[in-house]
Design an enzyme around this catalytic site. Structure first.
Site, mmCIF file in Angstrom:
data_model
loop_
_atom_site.group_PDB
_atom_site.id
_atom_site.type_symbol
_atom_site.label_atom_id
_atom_site.label_comp_id
_atom_site.label_asym_id
_atom_site.label_seq_id
_atom_site.Cartn_x
_atom_site.Cartn_y
_atom_site.Cartn_z
ATOM 1 C CE LYS A 26 -0.909 -13.059 9.295
ATOM 2 N NZ LYS A 26 -1.224 -14.274 8.501
ATOM 3 N NE ARG A 77 -1.262 -17.681 1.352
ATOM 4 C CZ ARG A 77 -1.808 -17.025 2.374
ATOM 5 N NH1 ARG A 77 -2.423 -15.877 2.151
ATOM 6 N NH2 ARG A 77 -1.744 -17.484 3.597
ATOM 7 C CE1 TYR A 107 -8.513 19.175 -2.658
ATOM 8 C CE2 TYR A 107 -8.381 17.501 -0.928
ATOM 9 C CZ TYR A 107 -7.889 18.644 -1.536
ATOM 10 O OH TYR A 107 -6.788 19.262 -1.010
ATOM 11 C CG MET A 109 -2.691 13.635 3.394
ATOM 12 S SD MET A 109 -1.238 14.503 2.813
ATOM 13 C CE MET A 109 -1.138 13.941 1.130
#
Ligand SMILES: *Cc1c(COP(=O)(O)O)cnc(C)c1O
Length: 364
Positions: free
Chosen positions: A35, A130, A255, A303
């Protein structure tokens, strides 16, 4: 030149890990759980390494179609079953086995027009809360399914909430066993953690369902490491140093300036950031390999870049190879679980979050 970051999928490691799972339950057949696009690896990329499985288990019909497109004619199981009526037509067309966890799915089956009965896995909610029928309602669901001409064999399944932890599986096994004791059909209960940790518990398991273990991550890190289980990394994330600097004491990095050098040091800037799937939550000190030597990150992940400490790797500089997780060329391994733990998460999440912008290659 593309950015130097890339991922590698290791086919032999997939084979090894599948064999580890199989040897923990030698009498069971194995669903390789693929999956989430094979836990971020790519279904097409893992297929060769996992084709020794007895079946593939997944959630998306589109992913099931991709497994069939690879030429797989064996069993495929939809772990959440169908979502709407017309999904059953695709189940018939692609010969998919599917989980039945609620009355609505039985209604859909009853309305399905097919000449070829379908194989289903009836799911019990034995404590996870679930998906699945409660133990009290399980037999009625089985009886109803069993009466449908659309249904072929019925297998019995449940899923553990605590196979990786101190609570364990026994309470759920007891509930499952009591409610199914005189029902015919194959049983499937074990995920990776149950398969490896509870191998001596004689769980009712004709089919095991390992996922994370076949991707080389320990299902119960840090109680056991991947190496403890004999698992090998199946995904390496690697890049290069694109700048190296000597900085004086008192310099801050990145940062927020949350790392400040207490002495002069050498640092390297790595072409890898959270937009590549490296977790932004990794703090200063997260392990990383530079030229196969273990060192640490410094300051905040941005990033597109991370900064690493080069004081422990004096020969490293511009162009040096950096392994964020997985295998370095020199045989050193940095397990994805260690990086995940630094970010307060699990290996699963890091694999699944590998960004689309990262090029991926497959090796032996
Ligand atoms: C994802 C999943 C698995 C595999 O779990 P791992 O912890 O990755 O081994 C097994 N069974 C079901 C129902 C699942 O959804």
């Amino acid at each position: 030149m593309p950015r130097p970051i890339h991922a590698t999928i290791h086919t032999d490691a997939l084979r090894n890990n599948l064999a580890v799972a199989r040897s923990a339950a030698p009498d069971a057949r194995v669903w390789a759980v693929v999956k989430a696009n094979a836990y971020g690896h790519g279904i097409e990329r893992v297929f060769e390494g996992l084709r020794g499985a007895d079946g593939f288990a997944l959630l998306d019909l589109e992913e099931a179609q991709r497994v069939r497109n690879l030429g797989w004619r064996g069993p495929i199981l939809l772990l959440e079953g169908v979502f709407e009526q017309r999904d059953l037509e695709l189940c018939s067309r692609l010969d998919l086995w599917h989980t039945v966890h609620c009355d609505e799915q039985i209604d859909m089956l009853a309305a399905h027009k097919t000449n070829v009965p379908q194989r289903v896995f009836l799911k019990m909610n034995s404590g996870m809360n679930r998906l699945g029928f409660s133990a009290q309602r399980y037999r009625a669901a089985w009886t109803r399914l069993n009466a449908l001409p659309q249904v072929d064999e019925i297998s019995l399944m449940t899923h553990f909430s605590d196979a990786d932890g101190p609570k364990g599986v026994q309470a759920q096994v007891d509930i499952f066993s009591a409610a199914t004791q005189d029902l015919p059909g194959e049983r499937s209960v074990s995920n990776s953690a149950a398969t490896l940790r509870h191998r001596d518990a004689h769980l009712p398991t004709d089919w095991i369902r390992p996922g994370i273990a076949i991707y080389g991550s320990s299902p119960d890190h840090p109680a056991h490491s991947a190496a403890d289980w004999g698992l090998l990394p199946t995904m390496t994330l690697a890049s290069k140093i694109i700048a190296a600097h000597a900085i004086p004491a008192g310099s801050s990095i990145g940062y927020g300036s949350n790392f400040v050098a207490s002495q002069p040091m050498r640092i390297g800037v790595v072409a890898c950031g959270y937009a590549d799937g490296y977790p932004r939550g990794c703090p200063t000190g997260t392990p990383v390999l530079v030229d196969g030597v273990r060192t640490r990150t410094l300051g905040r992940v941005s990033m597109d870049m991370i900064v690493v400490d080069l004081d422990l790797v004096p020969e490293a500089g511009f162009g040096s190879k950096v392994t964020l997780w997985g295998c370095a060329g020199n045989g050193a391994i940095l397990c994805i679980d260690e990086v995940a733990a630094q970010a307060g998460t699990v290996g699963y999440e890091l694999m699944c979050a590998l960004a689309a912008r990262v090029n991926v290659e497959v090796t032996a």
